[in-house]
Write an enzyme that holds these catalytic residues in place. Structure first.
Site, mmCIF file in Angstrom:
data_model
loop_
_atom_site.group_PDB
_atom_site.id
_atom_site.type_symbol
_atom_site.label_atom_id
_atom_site.label_comp_id
_atom_site.label_asym_id
_atom_site.label_seq_id
_atom_site.Cartn_x
_atom_site.Cartn_y
_atom_site.Cartn_z
ATOM 1 N N TYR A 167 0.846 -1.189 0.000
ATOM 2 C CA TYR A 167 0.000 0.000 0.000
ATOM 3 C C TYR A 167 0.885 1.243 0.000
ATOM 4 C CZ TYR A 167 -3.839 -3.137 1.399
ATOM 5 O OH TYR A 167 -4.771 -4.151 1.469
ATOM 6 N N SER A 169 -12.933 -4.416 1.097
ATOM 7 C CA SER A 169 -13.864 -3.752 0.173
ATOM 8 C C SER A 169 -15.311 -4.120 0.459
ATOM 9 C CB SER A 169 -13.509 -4.071 -1.287
ATOM 10 O OG SER A 169 -12.237 -3.593 -1.626
ATOM 11 N N GLY A 213 -16.555 1.367 -2.742
ATOM 12 C CA GLY A 213 -17.282 2.628 -2.647
ATOM 13 C C GLY A 213 -18.554 2.687 -3.469
ATOM 14 N N LEU A 262 -21.189 1.064 -3.140
ATOM 15 C CA LEU A 262 -22.383 0.921 -2.301
ATOM 16 C C LEU A 262 -22.546 2.078 -1.333
ATOM 17 C CD1 LEU A 262 -22.054 -2.886 -1.499
ATOM 18 C CD2 LEU A 262 -23.734 -1.824 -3.012
ATOM 19 N N GLY A 296 -23.598 5.086 -1.973
ATOM 20 C CA GLY A 296 -24.657 6.021 -2.325
ATOM 21 C C GLY A 296 -24.153 7.239 -3.078
ATOM 22 N N LYS A 297 -22.847 7.342 -3.259
ATOM 23 C CA LYS A 297 -22.251 8.502 -3.935
ATOM 24 C C LYS A 297 -22.331 8.408 -5.450
ATOM 25 C CE LYS A 297 -18.161 9.691 -2.627
ATOM 26 N NZ LYS A 297 -16.744 9.579 -2.200
#
Length: 311
Positions: free
Chosen positions: A43, A186, A191, A193, A195-196
């Protein structure tokens, strides 16, 4: 929480200007008795581990998990020990709570198992895990470590309403049979899910193609509708529904957190749980989804032993 985005500019667009906000996230987690941060040497090529180490000095310890990258030029057990020591130096620790093999290797997997066992025996790590391992590989590594009386603690896999396939391919059942805890990375579907996003409002970068493949499916609308119904029932956010679906299946979700607001919202998931009706509704909708990519990109078999590594 997951710290993949901490330092990762390729997939997540990390900018060092985010570090102040990331430190607020860490401080919030460190203030909790159940604080847990999952990182890896890959990472940000060590940046994520270094940030965790720096923040620890100022805010106190949390339970930390990190990972060994099974890169093709790493072919012996000593490579695991060497990598572990390098991770510990970045973390500023003499031992780490959980050390995981990040993904199956194309070869040398048995050497990695020997090496991570050596790390355990040398006191460099407190528990052993793997990540992205399929059922056959999980049984093999469990047996290998078991011969040394080293327990296999966890298997960190992609597991979410967008990627529920461990339920249907037998992997979740194998983990349960072996007493191996599933860590769900995840859990918010990268991301998608949260809502964005929608078919008209897509994320940028590599996630854009995944989002296009998701929203193009008729099953996507059904899943989002199921999430919305559970969300309304519990007066919750869509991210909390996604997290609690993982919890409902006995997994430990590790959502990525880049802001304090995200972190607070994610932890608020612990204030409620999905009931049987919620789980049935969400399971039925998730089961209709097709994979968003043709291949996860991990070696499916060990080139030398033929062992199936990934499901």
């Amino acid at each position: 929480i997951g710290a993949w985005a901490w330092g990762d500019s390729l997939f997540w667009g990390y900018n060092p200007k985010e570090d102040d906000e990331l430190e607020k996230v860490f401080a919030y987690v460190a203030a909790r008795k159940d604080g847990f941060v999952d990182t890896a040497e890959l990472y940000g090529l060590g940046r994520s581990e270094s940030l965790v180490g720096d923040f620890t000095k100022r805010h106190g310890r949390v339970t930390v998990a990190t990972k060994f990258a099974a890169l093709p030029w790493r072919t012996d057990r000593q490579s695991v020990v060497k990598a572990c020591r390098a991770s510990l130096a970045r973390l500023g620790e003499s031992s780490v709570d959980l050390y995981q093999i990040h993904f199956p290797g194309a070869w040398a997997n048995e050497a990695y198992w020997d090496g991570i066992g050596d790390c355990y025996d040398q006191g460099l790590i407190k528990s052993v895990g793997v990540s992205n391992y399929g059922s056959d590989a999980l049984r093999a590594v469990s047996a290998s470590l078991g011969a040394r009386r080293i327990p296999l603690t966890s298997n960190q896999i992609q597991y979410s309403l967008l990627y529920p396939f461990a339920n249907s391919n037998g992997l979740k059942r194998t983990c349960d049979e072996l007493g191996v805890q599933v860590l769900a990375y995840s859990p918010l579907g990268l991301g998608l899910l949260s809502g964005k996003y929608s078919a008209e409002r897509l994320p940028s970068g590599p996630r854009k193609t995944l989002a296009e493949n998701f929203f193009a499916q008729d099953a996507a609308a059904d899943l989002l509708d199921a999430v919305a119904k559970v969300q309304a029932k519990h007066k919750a956010s869509p991210t909390q529904v996604a997290i609690n679906w993982c919890r409902g299946h006995g997994a430990v979700p590790i959502p990525g957190c880049r802001t304090l607001a995200q972190t607070e919202q994610n932890y608020a998931s612990l204030s409620w749980s999905c009931d049987k009706d919620d789980m049935a509704r969400l399971d039925a909708a998730a089961a209709r989804l097709k994979p968003l990519v043709a291949s996860a990109g991990f070696p499916e078999k060990d080139a030398f032993t033929g062992l199936r590594m990934f499901d």
